[in-house]
Design a protein around this motif. Structure first.
Motif, PDB file in Angstrom:
ATOM      1  N   MET A 164       0.840  -1.182   0.000  1.00  0.00           N
ATOM      2  CA  MET A 164       0.000   0.000   0.000  1.00  0.00           C
ATOM      3  C   MET A 164       0.883   1.242   0.000  1.00  0.00           C
ATOM      4  N   SER A 165       0.563   2.181  -0.877  1.00  0.00           N
ATOM      5  CA  SER A 165       1.307   3.434  -0.855  1.00  0.00           C
ATOM      6  C   SER A 165       0.580   4.411   0.067  1.00  0.00           C
ATOM      7  N   LEU A 166       1.359   5.122   0.825  1.00  0.00           N
ATOM      8  CA  LEU A 166       0.806   6.067   1.797  1.00  0.00           C
ATOM      9  C   LEU A 166       0.473   7.384   1.104  1.00  0.00           C
ATOM     10  N   PRO A 167      -0.547   8.085   1.587  1.00  0.00           N
ATOM     11  CA  PRO A 167      -0.864   9.387   0.995  1.00  0.00           C
ATOM     12  C   PRO A 167       0.250  10.393   1.295  1.00  0.00           C
ATOM     13  N   SER A 168       0.409  11.338   0.408  1.00  0.00           N
ATOM     14  CA  SER A 168       1.425  12.368   0.627  1.00  0.00           C
ATOM     15  C   SER A 168       0.874  13.461   1.539  1.00  0.00           C
ATOM     16  N   VAL A 169       1.782  14.215   2.120  1.00  0.00           N
ATOM     17  CA  VAL A 169       1.400  15.360   2.953  1.00  0.00           C
ATOM     18  C   VAL A 169       0.574  16.334   2.119  1.00  0.00           C
ATOM     19  N   GLU A 170       1.000  16.571   0.893  1.00  0.00           N
ATOM     20  CA  GLU A 170       0.312  17.521   0.018  1.00  0.00           C
ATOM     21  C   GLU A 170      -1.121  17.074  -0.269  1.00  0.00           C
ATOM     22  N   LEU A 171      -1.314  15.792  -0.542  1.00  0.00           N
ATOM     23  CA  LEU A 171      -2.656  15.275  -0.807  1.00  0.00           C
ATOM     24  C   LEU A 171      -3.542  15.422   0.420  1.00  0.00           C
ATOM     25  N   LEU A 172      -3.026  15.048   1.576  1.00  0.00           N
ATOM     26  CA  LEU A 172      -3.801  15.162   2.808  1.00  0.00           C
ATOM     27  C   LEU A 172      -4.174  16.617   3.097  1.00  0.00           C
ATOM     28  N   GLU A 173      -3.230  17.519   2.922  1.00  0.00           N
ATOM     29  CA  GLU A 173      -3.500  18.939   3.180  1.00  0.00           C
ATOM     30  C   GLU A 173      -4.520  19.511   2.205  1.00  0.00           C
ATOM     31  N   SER A 174      -4.546  18.991   0.976  1.00  0.00           N
ATOM     32  CA  SER A 174      -5.487  19.512  -0.016  1.00  0.00           C
ATOM     33  C   SER A 174      -6.915  19.004   0.208  1.00  0.00           C
ATOM     34  N   ARG A 175      -7.071  17.892   0.945  1.00  0.00           N
ATOM     35  CA  ARG A 175      -8.393  17.288   1.114  1.00  0.00           C
ATOM     36  C   ARG A 175      -8.948  17.346   2.534  1.00  0.00           C
ATOM     37  N   HIS A 176      -8.123  17.763   3.489  1.00  0.00           N
ATOM     38  CA  HIS A 176      -8.554  17.785   4.892  1.00  0.00           C
ATOM     39  C   HIS A 176      -8.066  19.043   5.576  1.00  0.00           C
ATOM     40  N   THR A 177      -8.786  19.418   6.610  1.00  0.00           N
ATOM     41  CA  THR A 177      -8.387  20.541   7.442  1.00  0.00           C
ATOM     42  C   THR A 177      -7.772  19.982   8.718  1.00  0.00           C
ATOM     43  N   PHE A 178      -6.570  20.438   9.022  1.00  0.00           N
ATOM     44  CA  PHE A 178      -5.880  20.012  10.240  1.00  0.00           C
ATOM     45  C   PHE A 178      -5.710  21.213  11.142  1.00  0.00           C
ATOM     46  N   PRO A 179      -5.860  21.022  12.457  1.00  0.00           N
ATOM     47  CA  PRO A 179      -6.278  19.797  13.140  1.00  0.00           C
ATOM     48  C   PRO A 179      -7.758  19.530  12.880  1.00  0.00           C
ATOM     49  N   GLY A 180      -8.101  18.239  12.971  1.00  0.00           N
ATOM     50  CA  GLY A 180      -9.480  17.837  12.772  1.00  0.00           C
ATOM     51  C   GLY A 180      -9.609  16.328  12.732  1.00  0.00           C
ATOM     52  N   PRO A 181     -10.843  15.847  12.689  1.00  0.00           N
ATOM     53  CA  PRO A 181     -11.043  14.397  12.647  1.00  0.00           C
ATOM     54  C   PRO A 181     -10.619  13.831  11.295  1.00  0.00           C
ATOM     55  N   TYR A 182     -10.090  12.628  11.318  1.00  0.00           N
ATOM     56  CA  TYR A 182      -9.705  11.933  10.094  1.00  0.00           C
ATOM     57  C   TYR A 182     -10.282  10.520  10.178  1.00  0.00           C
ATOM     58  N   THR A 183     -10.918  10.074   9.101  1.00  0.00           N
ATOM     59  CA  THR A 183     -11.571   8.775   9.101  1.00  0.00           C
ATOM     60  C   THR A 183     -10.675   7.709   8.479  1.00  0.00           C
ATOM     61  N   PHE A 184     -10.435   6.662   9.249  1.00  0.00           N
ATOM     62  CA  PHE A 184      -9.711   5.481   8.779  1.00  0.00           C
ATOM     63  C   PHE A 184     -10.701   4.329   8.716  1.00  0.00           C
ATOM     64  N   LYS A 185     -10.661   3.543   7.640  1.00  0.00           N
ATOM     65  CA  LYS A 185     -11.436   2.306   7.528  1.00  0.00           C
ATOM     66  C   LYS A 185     -10.426   1.170   7.521  1.00  0.00           C
ATOM     67  N   VAL A 186     -10.575   0.265   8.461  1.00  0.00           N
ATOM     68  CA  VAL A 186      -9.649  -0.853   8.598  1.00  0.00           C
ATOM     69  C   VAL A 186     -10.460  -2.147   8.562  1.00  0.00           C
ATOM     70  N   ILE A 187     -10.120  -3.041   7.646  1.00  0.00           N
ATOM     71  CA  ILE A 187     -10.828  -4.312   7.528  1.00  0.00           C
ATOM     72  C   ILE A 187      -9.826  -5.429   7.783  1.00  0.00           C
ATOM     73  N   GLY A 188     -10.229  -6.353   8.643  1.00  0.00           N
ATOM     74  CA  GLY A 188      -9.311  -7.429   8.982  1.00  0.00           C
ATOM     75  C   GLY A 188     -10.007  -8.609   9.613  1.00  0.00           C
ATOM     76  N   SER A 189      -9.212  -9.540  10.040  1.00  0.00           N
ATOM     77  CA  SER A 189      -9.692 -10.752  10.688  1.00  0.00           C
ATOM     78  C   SER A 189     -10.348 -10.408  12.018  1.00  0.00           C
ATOM     79  N   ALA A 190     -11.442 -11.104  12.305  1.00  0.00           N
ATOM     80  CA  ALA A 190     -12.121 -10.876  13.587  1.00  0.00           C
ATOM     81  C   ALA A 190     -11.428 -11.622  14.720  1.00  0.00           C
ATOM     82  N   GLU A 191     -10.362 -12.332  14.410  1.00  0.00           N
ATOM     83  CA  GLU A 191      -9.633 -13.107  15.417  1.00  0.00           C
ATOM     84  C   GLU A 191      -8.469 -12.312  15.993  1.00  0.00           C
TER      85      GLU A 191
END
Length: 93
Positions: free
Chosen positions: A1-28
Motif C-alpha cells: 500500500m502506498s501512503l498518501p502524501s502530505v500535500e494530498l492530505l492537506e489539499s483534502r482535509h483541514t488540520f487539526p481535525g477528525p480523520y476517518t480510517f477504515k480498517v478491515i481485517g480478521s475478527a480473530e
C-alpha cells in the motif's frame, strides 16, 4: 500500500481535525483492540477515539471505522504506517 502524501492530505482535509480510517481485517486475535491501541499509541491518547464496528455475516472479518482527531498530515501518515504492518489486515482505506 502506498501512503498518501502530505500535500494530498492537506489539499483534502483541514488540520487539526477528525480523520476517518477504515480498517478491515480478521475478527480473530483481538484485531479491533490492536487497531485501537495503535491509534491511541501514535496519538498519545488516554481514551479510545470514536469508532464503530461492522462484522461480516459469518463473523470472520470486521470493518472498523475510526475517527481520531489528528493534528497534522504527518500524524495520519504515521497511523497508516503502523496499521499497514498488522497481522490479520485485509484492507486499509
Amino acid at each position: 500500500m502506498s501512503l498518501p502524501s502530505v500535500e494530498l492530505l492537506e489539499s483534502r482535509h483541514t488540520f487539526p481535525g477528525p480523520y476517518t480510517f477504515k480498517v478491515i481485517g480478521s475478527a480473530e486475535a483481538n484485531f479491533t483492540g490492536r487497531v485501537i491501541a495503535h491509534v491511541r499509541d501514535e496519538l498519545r491518547m488516554e481514551l479510545d477515539p470514536p469508532y464503530s464496528l461492522r462484522s461480516t455475516k459469518k463473523g470472520d472479518h470486521v470493518s472498523i471505522t475510526i475517527e481520531p482527531e489528528c493534528e497534522s498530515p504527518q500524524q495520519v501518515i504515521a497511523i497508516y504506517s503502523r496499521l499497514t504492518g498488522m497481522d490479520g489486515l485485509f484492507m486499509l482505506l
